[in-house]
Scaffold this motif. Structure first.
Motif, short mmCIF file in Angstrom:
data_model
loop_
_atom_site.label_atom_id
_atom_site.label_comp_id
_atom_site.label_asym_id
_atom_site.label_seq_id
_atom_site.Cartn_x
_atom_site.Cartn_y
_atom_site.Cartn_z
N PRO A 26 -72.03 14.70 -19.32
CA PRO A 26 -71.64 13.73 -20.34
C PRO A 26 -70.58 14.27 -21.31
O PRO A 26 -70.00 13.50 -22.06
CB PRO A 26 -72.95 13.45 -21.09
N ARG A 179 -72.13 9.91 -27.30
CA ARG A 179 -72.74 9.95 -25.97
C ARG A 179 -73.49 8.65 -25.69
O ARG A 179 -74.12 8.11 -26.58
CB ARG A 179 -73.71 11.11 -25.86
N ASP A 180 -73.45 8.24 -24.44
CA ASP A 180 -74.22 7.09 -24.01
C ASP A 180 -75.61 7.59 -23.61
O ASP A 180 -75.74 8.32 -22.62
CB ASP A 180 -73.54 6.42 -22.82
N TRP A 183 -76.45 7.59 -19.96
CA TRP A 183 -75.57 8.26 -19.01
C TRP A 183 -76.37 8.84 -17.85
O TRP A 183 -77.42 9.46 -18.06
CB TRP A 183 -74.78 9.37 -19.70
#
Length: 188
Positions: A26, A179-180, A183
């Motif tokens: 990520p 950040r997702d 992810w």
């Protein structure tokens, strides 16, 4: 909380296989090897700072993955860091990081948050589970909320993402860092 941050990251580092080193993470522009090396640098910095030794810029340029036994080295540095910060005087005053003196508490918070967030990154990149304790999640969220804009200006964090109302605190910390939280490895 330092002990929990170190233990969480150590479990993930031990689960990394050399054949995963080239895989994506990520962390934009970092593969698994680079991210694992960074975690070794972070735990080394935490150990140095806990002993009130300056954390020099050279540490961040070192390839700590060049020898076998890097997972054992992480464990050793982690134990040294936890032991150093167990001394109450480690929390007083300042420690030099790079060319800047910073309050010890800020350095400990920054590095513990880094271990948690990058521990999650590495777990996601290598197909491992990562559980962040609630108090570590709160620490990471507070740190990223307080320092996020400065981190974005320095290129450390990406633009914040949104998370659903009522989302987990650690998901909010991840999203604030750009950040997702959903992810997954592209091969998944």
């Amino acid at each position: 909380m330092l002990e929990k941050s170190v233990a969480g990251a150590a479990a993930v580092v031990r689960g990394v296989k050399p054949e995963q080193f080239g895989g994506p993470t990520p962390c934009q522009d970092w593969d698994v090897r680079t991210l694992t090396n960074h975690l070794l640098q972070v735990v080394s910095a935490l150990s140095l700072a806990g002993r009130r030794e300056a954390v020099q810029g050279e540490l961040w340029a070192q390839d700590l993955m060049s020898s076998q036994g890097w997972a054992d080295r992480f464990d050793e540095e982690g134990r040294a860091a936890v032991g150093a910060w167990a001394d109450a005087t480690a929390w007083d005053g300042t420690v030099t990081m790079g060319d800047m003196a910073m309050p010890s508490l800020m350095i400990a918070s920054m590095l513990a948050s880094d271990l948690a967030i990058h521990g999650w990154d590495l777990a996601r990149a290598t197909g491992q589970d990562y559980r962040c304790d609630d108090d570590v999640a709160e620490l990471a969220h507070r740190f990223v909320a307080d320092m996020g804009e400065q981190g974005r200006q320095m290129g450390i964090y990406a633009a914040p993402l949104s998370v659903a109302d009522g989302g987990a605190v650690f998901d909010k910390a991840l999203a604030l860092s750009g950040r997702d939280p959903q992810w997954t490895h592209p091969a998944s």
